[in-house]
Enzyme design. Structure first.
Site, PDB file in Angstrom:
ATOM      1  N   LYS A 101      -6.633   1.119  -3.460  1.00 28.60           N
ATOM      2  CA  LYS A 101      -6.648   0.582  -2.320  1.00 28.60           C
ATOM      3  C   LYS A 101      -6.646   1.487  -0.978  1.00 28.60           C
ATOM      4  O   LYS A 101      -7.011   1.197  -0.399  1.00 28.60           O
ATOM      5  CB  LYS A 101      -5.273   0.041  -2.222  1.00 28.60           C
ATOM      6  CG  LYS A 101      -4.371  -0.400  -1.051  1.00 28.60           C
ATOM      7  CD  LYS A 101      -5.248  -1.694  -0.298  1.00 28.60           C
ATOM      8  CE  LYS A 101      -4.295  -1.842   0.682  1.00 28.60           C
ATOM      9  NZ  LYS A 101      -5.216  -3.118   1.634  1.00 28.60           N
ATOM     10  N   LYS A 146      -0.391   5.447   8.330  1.00 34.90           N
ATOM     11  CA  LYS A 146       0.481   5.821   7.235  1.00 34.90           C
ATOM     12  C   LYS A 146      -0.505   5.732   5.835  1.00 34.90           C
ATOM     13  O   LYS A 146      -0.432   6.878   5.168  1.00 34.90           O
ATOM     14  CB  LYS A 146       1.610   4.813   6.953  1.00 34.90           C
ATOM     15  CG  LYS A 146       2.306   4.869   5.455  1.00 34.90           C
ATOM     16  CD  LYS A 146       1.743   4.174   4.608  1.00 34.90           C
ATOM     17  CE  LYS A 146       2.082   2.471   5.010  1.00 34.90           C
ATOM     18  NZ  LYS A 146       1.394   1.718   3.876  1.00 34.90           N
ATOM     19  N   THR A 179       0.848  -1.322  -0.041  1.00 37.43           N
ATOM     20  CA  THR A 179      -0.096  -0.033   0.172  1.00 37.43           C
ATOM     21  C   THR A 179       0.936   1.278  -0.081  1.00 37.43           C
ATOM     22  O   THR A 179       1.422   1.531   1.091  1.00 37.43           O
ATOM     23  CB  THR A 179      -0.851   0.025   1.398  1.00 37.43           C
ATOM     24  OG1 THR A 179      -1.642  -1.257   1.337  1.00 37.43           O
ATOM     25  CG2 THR A 179      -1.875   1.157   1.226  1.00 37.43           C
TER      26      THR A 179
END
Length: 294
Positions: free
Chosen positions: A174, A243, A98
């Site tokens: 994503k 994150k 990711t």
């Protein structure tokens, strides 16, 4: 399925399970992880273990990477003993991490100059889902590379969805998906907390909604954690998804998309990380319950 020489780099809980499924599919697998001991179980199953990314990809037709963030991916590809200079011409890199869409775009350009191809292939699912080969995958990148990669992706999950030639597109999917998961957890945390403070049993409320209006895997799975206020086992650590929310906010600012909920999720996760809580990322739901005095 045709057998291929495959390299898998990054053997966290997700990567190890995915690599094992490629072995089960009959591929000749070489693995690399910065902490070498993480490769022990795969070695017992027949995988070769490399000491550098460059060594891992020598002779590979397909390379999978699954690491924590953009910096780790770029280091793996372009750093000392990185995979890109050693990758055979014509090889295909499945970038499963990711990361920001622009990170995969930049690396795809570097691959193109080298004569190889990057396809962004982020995955949805926890480690147990990965182990069962039930992931959902998004894919984007050069069309012929996507088609060549598809049989290997099929060994990892229950469905692969194509999002075109832009190697950043699947990364955007994503980030959108992780934001939607976070929004669902926030909604359940607020609703179950309101129910509890109103004198209802939050478990009973969870069971009602997940049997009727919200009878879906996400509400059932994450909702159970929120209803029980028990956030184990850890599928993804709060720092990792924090994150991801930062990447969501970066994209929202680039494209002038107001995303107030994403800011809320990022703040809740920041508090969870600051507290050092060793819980699944859904544990940020406790911020709502704490705020309500429960």
């Amino acid at each position: 399925m045709t057998q291929h020489n495959v390299a898998f780099l990054g053997l966290g809980n997700m990567g190890e399970a995915m690599a094992e499924n490629l072995l089960k599919a009959g591929h000749r697998l070489t693995v690399y992880n910065r902490t070498v001991s993480k490769a022990a179980s795969l070695k017992k199953l027949g995988a070769s273990v490399a000491t550098t990314p460059a060594e891992a990809v020598a002779g590979a037709a397909f390379v999978f990477t699954m690491v924590t963030d953009d910096a780790a991916l770029e280091e793996l590809c372009l750093g000392p003993d990185g995979l890109l200079p050693a990758l055979p011409a014509g090889a295909i890199h499945a970038s499963c991490s990711t990361v920001a869409p622009d990170t995969n775009r930049r690396l795809a350009e570097a691959h193109s100059r080298h004569g190889s191809t990057l396809v962004a292939t982020p995955v949805f699912g926890k480690p147990d889902v990965a182990a069962a080969a039930k992931l959902w995958l998004a894919a984007s990148g050069e069309d012929s590379a996507r088609r060549k990669l598809r049989p290997l992706l099929n060994a990892l999950g229950q469905g692969v969805y194509d999002f075109g030639d832009d190697p950043g597109a699947a990364s955007t999917v994503k980030l959108c998906g992780n934001f939607m998961l976070g929004a669902a957890i926030e909604a359940m945390a607020e609703a179950f907390t309101l129910a509890q403070k109103s004198g209802l049993d939050r478990q009973q409320v969870y069971e009602f909604f997940t049997s009727t209006l919200f009878n879906t895997p996400i509400y059932k799975g994450y909702g159970k954690l929120v209803a029980e206020r028990h956030y184990q086992p850890v599928g993804a650590a709060p720092a990792i998804i924090r994150k991801d929310m930062r990447l969501v906010l970066d994209e929202s600012r680039t494209h002038l998309v107001p995303m107030p909920f994403a800011n809320i999720l990022h703040d809740h996760l920041s508090t969870t990380v600051a507290k050092g809580e060793k819980v699944d990322w859904a544990g940020f739901a406790e911020r709502i319950t704490d705020g309500a005095g429960l």
